[in-house]
Design a protein around this motif. Structure first.
Motif, short mmCIF file in Angstrom:
data_model
loop_
_atom_site.label_atom_id
_atom_site.label_comp_id
_atom_site.label_asym_id
_atom_site.label_seq_id
_atom_site.Cartn_x
_atom_site.Cartn_y
_atom_site.Cartn_z
N ALA B 271 0.84 -1.20 0.00
CA ALA B 271 0.00 0.00 0.00
C ALA B 271 0.87 1.25 0.00
CB ALA B 271 -0.90 0.01 1.22
N LYS B 272 0.38 2.29 -0.69
CA LYS B 272 1.15 3.54 -0.74
C LYS B 272 1.07 4.26 0.60
CE LYS B 272 0.47 3.92 -5.70
NZ LYS B 272 -0.40 4.47 -6.75
N THR B 273 -0.11 4.24 1.19
CA THR B 273 -0.24 4.77 2.56
C THR B 273 -1.07 3.79 3.38
OG1 THR B 273 -2.21 6.05 2.02
CG2 THR B 273 -0.11 7.21 1.87
N THR B 274 -0.84 3.82 4.69
CA THR B 274 -1.53 2.90 5.60
C THR B 274 -2.14 3.68 6.75
OG1 THR B 274 0.03 1.13 5.04
CG2 THR B 274 -1.22 0.86 7.08
N ILE B 275 -3.39 3.38 7.06
CA ILE B 275 -4.06 4.02 8.19
C ILE B 275 -4.34 2.97 9.26
CG2 ILE B 275 -6.12 5.29 8.96
CD1 ILE B 275 -6.45 6.30 6.09
N LEU B 276 -3.76 3.18 10.43
CA LEU B 276 -4.02 2.28 11.55
C LEU B 276 -5.25 2.79 12.30
CD1 LEU B 276 -0.66 1.61 13.42
CD2 LEU B 276 -2.14 -0.10 12.37
N ALA B 277 -6.25 1.93 12.42
CA ALA B 277 -7.45 2.31 13.18
C ALA B 277 -7.85 1.08 14.01
CB ALA B 277 -8.57 2.73 12.23
N THR B 278 -6.88 0.63 14.79
CA THR B 278 -7.03 -0.67 15.46
C THR B 278 -7.62 -0.56 16.86
OG1 THR B 278 -4.72 -0.40 16.08
CG2 THR B 278 -5.18 -1.83 14.22
N GLY B 279 -7.92 0.67 17.31
CA GLY B 279 -8.59 0.81 18.61
C GLY B 279 -7.65 0.68 19.79
N GLY B 280 -8.23 0.34 20.93
CA GLY B 280 -7.51 0.40 22.21
C GLY B 280 -6.97 -0.93 22.68
N SER B 281 -6.78 -1.04 23.99
CA SER B 281 -6.02 -2.16 24.53
C SER B 281 -6.58 -2.69 25.85
CB SER B 281 -4.56 -1.71 24.74
OG SER B 281 -4.54 -0.51 25.52
N GLY B 282 -7.85 -2.43 26.12
CA GLY B 282 -8.43 -2.85 27.40
C GLY B 282 -8.34 -4.34 27.68
N ARG B 283 -8.33 -5.13 26.59
CA ARG B 283 -8.29 -6.60 26.78
C ARG B 283 -6.92 -7.10 27.21
NH1 ARG B 283 -13.06 -8.96 27.91
NH2 ARG B 283 -14.55 -7.40 27.24
N LEU B 284 -5.95 -6.19 27.37
CA LEU B 284 -4.68 -6.58 27.99
C LEU B 284 -4.82 -6.54 29.52
CD1 LEU B 284 -2.09 -4.65 25.75
CD2 LEU B 284 -2.84 -7.03 25.54
N HIS B 285 -5.96 -6.03 30.00
CA HIS B 285 -6.29 -5.99 31.43
C HIS B 285 -5.18 -5.38 32.28
CE1 HIS B 285 -10.04 -8.15 30.93
NE2 HIS B 285 -9.41 -8.96 30.11
#
Lengths: 208, 532
Positions: B271-285
């Protein structure tokens, strides 16, 4: 502890678990059939029967249903349905178009099975019939809390997908009938005309 | 069908709450404790417990204090097998969007409309995200006596004055336009008889400015976003987690590697550009807290971007939503929306007394609840967990019967399914891990320190400082999602495809202090140890 049967295998699990917690308890690594864990996303649709009830099929969301002694269950994480994204441009042809893109709307035989399986307790049959009559606003109100789990589509003997009809009608109604907010328009105009520019300059000067 | 009302300590406590309800009806401000806000947070908020944190030893933020669980995933080796290179791309796209929640879908729509060829990939189903669960609403300054300035000041103060002011200004100024767009694509918000938005007040704010769609705000928005995306010629790949980013010889982001859950195969995307929209990390507790987050909130985007060279900020600051459920037990960790307190719900200790002004900021209310429990005024249940009561029935005493069912149908159902009638009984609550306040450092166009890698939504940091206000995260994903989508599409027009390498992983080959950890985590593992 209660005894439950997961897709044909029997396990003993504590009685205060949800179905999903029971799956983890017995060792399932869930990928499909699990989602928000709060009853919003419709990923964990589950069907089950209870002993001594014969034919009766129960439904529920695995994250929102307590295990019951003797239950026999399977998850239905996906149900195939025909989808469309074609919407009418004017109010004049919206009803006609609904019947074109979702001709199944007319096939309802008023059996009410959908109402019995809806985990949100919606009047599904009611909103399908209203949609068929062109009473879109009623369909919007009656179907608003739909989480698109697809259980109604799975059970409908006329092969209707009520969840998709409802989504279609809500969007069609909103696209043609919603009045834009004046408050919003006013605020955007104020921002555009620079009403807050001085205040911003001052504020950012203070912040350094 | 309320559960057995017997003489257990829980029910004794519930009866005390019922007995004091009438007295509490005249809700006046509770006299503040003899400590100031800062001291209160230092003493009781989890962000200040040094045991919960570690100092990073590798990567762009070497030396920074972050939550232990975050340090473990950031420093550990990849889950990717080493023999995959060289990569031949199976997919090519101008813009690759990673994540199928509100931020990702919005960015994909706007990147497409700006002329880009877009591929959206998500590790679960399209729409599976924290967005879909958002109940409270969207904060936007539209009231006649409200203003973007007031919105800014509330959010800036609420975040402990640690927000990036330029990002925050963008949020509040572009907010109204984003809402117009949501209405245009068919989102039906709750309105009054004149067709104007109903507004409720978020904790720590000066004006009512939260708009909502009953308590299904996120659901109503997400289903419309999905449909808008499907109307367009955007390729969507579901149930395929992204496991690493790809970079070229200059360290620019050039794509990503996906994994197919069903057959374990890996696929490269160029990809020429990449957008990260992966959200948060609450499930790492973090710190062992329960979480209100979606099953997929495992911080994958942070990990991948950090390894590629992006910096993080404020990863020692998390939002503990004050009202996560402790009892009834089946709903452990589930959220009770802040709107309940906004509409008059009261926090009450075991003695039947209020101890905090319920509409304070979330960090302060959470700290106050922890204090009640630590000082013996909470209610301890069989599992050993402690909590305080959220008195919900008091709302109908003021606003009339049927109000809860009408305004909070989702919540009413959630509890009714387990035999708990929120019109009659309070709910036992304790802070639950709700939001990653920090995240990837971004500039005004959402770009990270890695060229051609953008971040939007909860994975990005800097907007909310050390404490986010209710409704500002939904606003963020639409204001920034729209903007970042367009910027990434434009950048793609002037960017050629680049080489696909994993050279950036070299620094992350072993992390002895987190023995056994490999990341990204992708999904939490709740399988009982004895059964595995």
């Amino acid at each position: 502890m209660v005894s439950i049967d997961i897709m044909g295998k029997t396990y003993e699990v504590p009685d205060d678990l949800t179905i999903l917690q029971a799956l983890w308890y017995v060792g399932h690594k869930t990928i499909r059939g699990v989602g928000c864990l709060g009853g919003f996303c419709g990923a964990c649709s589950t069907v089950y029967r209870l002993p001594d009830e014969g034919y009766k099929l129960h439904v529920g969301l695995a994250c929102q249903t307590n295990v019951i002694d003797g239950m026999s269950l399977a998850q239905i994480p996906f149900f195939p349905s025909k989808d469309t994204t074609i919407y009418a441009e004017t109010v004049k042809n919206e009803e006609e178009l609904l019947l074109e893109v979702y001709p199944d709307t007319q096939k309802c035989i008023s059996c009410g099975v959908c109402n019995r399986v809806c985990p949100q307790n919606l009047n599904v049959m009611g909103y399908v019939l209203k949609a068929n009559n062109g009473e879109f606003q009623t369909t919007v109100n009656w179907s608003f809390d739909c989480i698109n789990c697809g259980l109604c589509a799975m059970k409908c003997p006329a092969d209707i997908s009520p969840n998709l009809i409802a989504r279609y009608v809500r969007r069609q109604y909103a696209l043609l009938s919603l009045q834009p907010s004046r408050l919003l328009a006013t605020r955007i105009e104020e921002i555009r005309k620079g009403k807050y520019d001085d205040a911003w300059r001052e504020l950012f000067a203070d912040l350094g | 069908m309320t559960r057995g009302e017997n003489s257990s300590p829980i029910w004794d406590s519930i009866r005390r709450i019922a007995e004091t309800r009438e007295q509490r009806l005249q809700r006046q401000d509770v006299p503040l404790p003899a400590v100031d806000k800062e001291t209160m947070l230092h003493r009781y908020h989890p962000d200040y417990v040094e045991d919960y944190f570690a100092v990073l030893q590798v990567g762009p933020n070497k030396g920074a204090r972050v939550a232990k669980e975050i340090a473990a995933v950031l420093e550990s080796p990849t889950i990717l097998p080493s023999e995959l290179q060289p990569f031949t791309p199976q997919h090519k796209a101008d813009v690759l969007v990673i994540g199928g929640g509100g931020a990702g879908i919005t960015a994909a729509i706007f990147a497409h409309d700006a002329g880009a060829n877009v591929l959206l990939v998500t590790k679960l189903r399209l729409g599976d995200s924290n967005t879909i669960m958002a109940q409270g609403g969207v904060q936007v300054a539209i009231g006649a006596d409200d203003s973007p300035i007031d919105h800014f000041q509330d959010a800036f103060a609420g975040g402990g004055k640690t927000s990036d002011p330029h990002l925050l200004r963008f949020l509040v100024e572009k907010g109204p336009e984003a809402i117009v767009w949501l209405e245009k694509i068919g989102v039906i918000f709750s309105k009054d008889e004149n067709g104007e938005f109903l507004l409720r007040k978020a904790g720590g704010t000066t004006h009512p400015r939260v708009i909502f769609a009953k308590d299904y705000t996120g659901l109503e928005i997400t289903r419309n976003l999905i449909d808008e995306l499907r109307k367009r010629d955007v390729r969507v790949v579901e149930m395929m987690p992204t496991v690493e980013l790809l970079t070229d010889e200059a360290g620019r982001c050039t794509g990503a590697v996906l994994m197919d859950y069903d057959n374990g195969r890996y696929t490269a995307v160029q990809a020429k550009t990449t957008i990260l929209a992966t959200g948060g990390s609450g499930r790492l507790h973090m710190a062992g807290f329960p979480t209100s987050n979606h099953y997929g909130a495992t911080g994958d985007g942070l990990v991948m971007a950090y390894r590629a060279g992006a910096e993080v900020r404020d990863m020692d600051s998390f939002q503990y939503h004050p009202t996560g459920v402790i009892y009834p037990p089946q709903m452990y960790g589930l959220l009770v929306t802040e709107a309940i307190r906004s509409e008059g719900g009261q926090l009450v200790n075991d003695r039947g007394k209020r101890f905090v002004n319920e509409t304070e900021t979330r960090d302060f209310v959470a700290a106050s609840i922890i204090r009640e429990c630590r000082e013996g005024r909470g209610v301890t249940v069989e599992s050993g967990d402690c909590g305080v009561w959220l008195d919900i029935p008091v709302i109908e005493k003021v606003k009339g019967s049927n109000y809860l069912k009408k305004r909070f149908p989702a919540m009413f159902r959630q509890f009714q399914r387990f035999g708990w009638d929120i019109r009659k009984h309070p709910v036992l609550v304790y802070p639950t891990l709700h939001y990653q306040n920090g995240g990837l450092v971004i500039d005004g166009s959402g770009e990270t320190a890695v060229r051609n890698l953008f971040a939007v939504g909860e994975v990005a940091g800097g907007i909310h400082g050390h404490n986010r206000l209710m409704g500002n995260s939904l606003l963020e994903i639409f204001t920034f999602g729209r903007h970042v989508g367009v910027v990434a599409a434009r950048r793609a027009q002037e960017t050629p495809f680049g080489a696909l390498t994993l050279q950036h992983l070299e620094a992350f080959t072993a992390a002895p202090r987190w023995a056994g950890v490999r990341s990204p985590i992708l999904l939490p593992n709740y399988v009982r140890k004895e059964s595995a």
